[in-house]
Design an enzyme around this catalytic site. Structure first.
Site, PDB file in Angstrom:
ATOM      1  N   MET A 161      -1.311 -14.529  11.399  1.00 61.39           N
ATOM      2  CA  MET A 161      -1.504 -13.293  10.078  1.00 61.39           C
ATOM      3  C   MET A 161      -0.809 -13.721   9.008  1.00 61.39           C
ATOM      4  O   MET A 161      -0.433 -14.773   8.598  1.00 61.39           O
ATOM      5  CB  MET A 161      -0.787 -11.860  10.726  1.00 61.39           C
ATOM      6  CG  MET A 161      -1.644 -11.285  11.722  1.00 61.39           C
ATOM      7  SD  MET A 161      -0.957  -9.765  12.180  1.00 61.39           S
ATOM      8  CE  MET A 161      -2.084  -9.030  13.079  1.00 61.39           C
ATOM      9  N   ARG A 174      -9.729 -26.127  21.011  1.00 62.81           N
ATOM     10  CA  ARG A 174      -9.678 -24.853  21.420  1.00 62.81           C
ATOM     11  C   ARG A 174      -9.042 -23.824  20.528  1.00 62.81           C
ATOM     12  O   ARG A 174      -8.286 -24.462  19.404  1.00 62.81           O
ATOM     13  CB  ARG A 174      -8.619 -24.751  22.686  1.00 62.81           C
ATOM     14  CG  ARG A 174      -9.488 -25.602  23.891  1.00 62.81           C
ATOM     15  CD  ARG A 174     -10.425 -24.434  24.677  1.00 62.81           C
ATOM     16  NE  ARG A 174     -10.883 -25.225  25.763  1.00 62.81           N
ATOM     17  CZ  ARG A 174     -11.954 -26.184  25.739  1.00 62.81           C
ATOM     18  NH1 ARG A 174     -12.581 -26.516  24.619  1.00 62.81           N
ATOM     19  NH2 ARG A 174     -12.233 -26.617  27.026  1.00 62.81           N
ATOM     20  N   GLY A 232       0.971  -1.141   0.005  1.00 63.47           N
ATOM     21  CA  GLY A 232      -0.054  -0.052  -0.015  1.00 63.47           C
ATOM     22  C   GLY A 232       0.759   1.266  -0.036  1.00 63.47           C
ATOM     23  O   GLY A 232       0.527   2.097  -0.703  1.00 63.47           O
ATOM     24  N   ASP A 289       4.201  -9.824   6.388  1.00 60.28           N
ATOM     25  CA  ASP A 289       3.617 -11.185   5.719  1.00 60.28           C
ATOM     26  C   ASP A 289       4.346 -11.836   4.313  1.00 60.28           C
ATOM     27  O   ASP A 289       3.999 -12.679   3.980  1.00 60.28           O
ATOM     28  CB  ASP A 289       2.189 -10.427   4.996  1.00 60.28           C
ATOM     29  CG  ASP A 289       1.467  -9.691   5.975  1.00 60.28           C
ATOM     30  OD1 ASP A 289       1.283 -10.370   7.170  1.00 60.28           O
ATOM     31  OD2 ASP A 289       0.750  -8.806   5.491  1.00 60.28           O
TER      32      ASP A 289
HETATM   33  O1  F6P Z   1      -0.155  -6.472   6.709  1.00 55.37           O
HETATM   34  C1  F6P Z   1       0.586  -6.843   8.132  1.00 55.37           C
HETATM   35  C2  F6P Z   1      -0.506  -7.166   9.165  1.00 55.37           C
HETATM   36  O2  F6P Z   1      -0.128  -7.540  10.378  1.00 55.37           O
HETATM   37  C3  F6P Z   1      -1.420  -8.396   8.498  1.00 55.37           C
HETATM   38  O3  F6P Z   1      -0.937  -9.568   8.688  1.00 55.37           O
HETATM   39  C4  F6P Z   1      -2.936  -8.117   9.253  1.00 55.37           C
HETATM   40  O4  F6P Z   1      -3.983  -8.774   8.412  1.00 55.37           O
HETATM   41  C5  F6P Z   1      -2.865  -6.628   9.375  1.00 55.37           C
HETATM   42  O5  F6P Z   1      -1.645  -6.035   9.143  1.00 55.37           O
HETATM   43  C6  F6P Z   1      -3.604  -6.202  10.714  1.00 55.37           C
HETATM   44  O6  F6P Z   1      -3.644  -4.807  10.585  1.00 55.37           O
HETATM   45  P1  F6P Z   1      -3.989  -3.693  11.655  1.00 55.37           P
HETATM   46  O7  F6P Z   1      -2.740  -3.197  12.447  1.00 55.37           O
HETATM   47  O8  F6P Z   1      -4.782  -2.795  11.066  1.00 55.37           O
HETATM   48  O9  F6P Z   1      -4.724  -4.601  12.475  1.00 55.37           O
END
Ligand code: F6P
Length: 363
Positions: free
Chosen positions: A184, A281, A119, A142
């Site tokens: 994540m 769980r 982004g 990621d």
């Molecule tokens: O892109 C990094 C990340 O940690 C993703 O793995 C996750 O979906 C997102 O950012 C979470 O973003 P936020 O900080 O807005 O919760």
């Protein structure tokens, strides 16, 4: 005296401070350059008065060890699509990029280094096309940027996930339970896949390989004899069943992404509905994966990226993003940098190794 502006955008990531220090240390060796940081991505430039800090020796000394970013960050500061609150309380999105570029130039800056994920680098590209001297440094836990073999922060996230996974294995075994751990990664399953191999998971669910819930139930039941057994599952936040969709909730207005999260609970429900009788769980690891001190590997990678970005600046190579490809630190154009997403390859060596170990992807 020439002036460089550095900023961190998007979600934070272990290693950001090491990049900032790498850039600042390299630039401070040049007599005709000064380096500043903008607070909270470009918001520091938009603030009145601007929130900028000079990256002096005392401000950057030793910060490579610390997680987070001393410059702070946001995933809601896109200058090309900026959320502006209206008098009636509603929000309107406006393109403030021309205003931003003017402000940066009026403040006397000659160039910008933008440290951020896809982004942020799309924003870098848009600003570069409008005449700003920008250099990008890739960041994301990621590991989903295809222009670089690795991003800093990823290895730290995998280590944290693996340490947590190890802890879940012992409690799963003690209670004869199925433990689901959600990690994540957005649309890429890199964190899940590495963690599954490092931790010895029975099941690994990633966005690139949609799963069949009935196959998962059969795999789980096969691990139980006379009611005894245990199963450890790693699921990536973007994973989905063959005939289903991802679990998401809308992010707050102006946010870069739709928020993911909650697949562990969805999977648990689906398993029960499909006849899984074992006790289950769920653990959602969440933002601990992004917190704390970067591993030594990530400190090194982040520092190397920072120094290289500074070298690109000194060579006036703008409109480029630093990369690591086949053990060579180089750069690509910002356009190339964001052209393709880095998905896990279903035929790649990691998936092959995981299958070789008997890890099920539920396909
Ligand atoms: O892109 C990094 C990340 O940690 C993703 O793995 C996750 O979906 C997102 O950012 C979470 O973003 P936020 O900080 O807005 O919760």
């Amino acid at each position: 005296m020439k002036k460089l502006l550095v900023l961190t955008g998007g979600g934070d990531c272990p290693g950001l401070n090491a990049v900032i220090r790498g850039i600042a240390k390299r630039i401070r060796k040049e007599k005709d350059w000064e380096v500043y940081g903008s607070k909270e991505a470009f918001n520091g430039v938009f603030s009145d008065p601007p929130e900028l800090i000079k990256l002096t020796r005392s401000r950057t000394a030793g910060i490579h060890v610390r997680g987070g970013t001393i410059l702070k960050t946001t995933n809601k500061g896109n200058p090309t699509n900026f959320a502006v609150k209206q008098p009636d309380g509603s929000v309107k999105f406006v393109d403030r990029s021309d205003e931003l570029i003017k402000r940066i130039k009026d403040l006397g800056f000659d160039a910008v280094i933008n440290i951020g994920g896809d982004g942020s680098q799309k924003i870098s590209q848009a600003l570069f096309k409008k005449g700003l001297n920008v250099i990008g440094v890739p960041k994301t836990i990621d590991n989903d940027l295809s222009a670089t073999d690795m991003t800093f922060g990823f290895q730290t996230a995998v280590q944290i996930a693996t340490d947590s996974f190890d802890k879940l294995v012992t409690t799963a075994e003690s209670h004869d339970r199925v433990m689901i751990m959600e990690v994540m990664g957005r649309d890429a399953g890199w964190i899940a896949l590495h963690t599954a191999i490092a931790g010895g998971a029975e099941i690994c669910l990633i966005p690139e390989i949609p799963y069949d819930i009935h196959k998962l139930v059969r795999r789980i039941q096969s691990r139980y004899k006379n009611g005894h057994g245990f199963v450890n599952i790693v699921i990536s936040e973007g994973a989905k069943p063959k005939d289903g969709t991802i679990t998401s909730s809308q992010g707050s207005q102006g946010s870069e992404h739709v928020r993911l999260g909650g697949v562990a609970f969805q999977l648990s429900k689906q398993l029960k509905e499909a006849g899984c009788t074992a006790e289950i769980r769920e653990t959602v690891l969440g933002h601990v994966q992004r917190g704390g001190s970067p591993t030594a590997f990530d400190r090194v990678l982040a520092t190397v990226f920072g120094v290289h970005a500074a070298e690109l600046l000194l060579q006036q190579k703008f409109g480029r993003m630093v990369t690591l490809k086949n053990n060579v630190v180089s750069s690509v154009t910002l356009e190339e940098a964001t052209a393709n997403y880095n998905f896990v390859s279903k035929d790649g060596y990691l998936v092959k190794a995981a299958r070789g170990l008997g890890i099920s992807f539920g396909d």
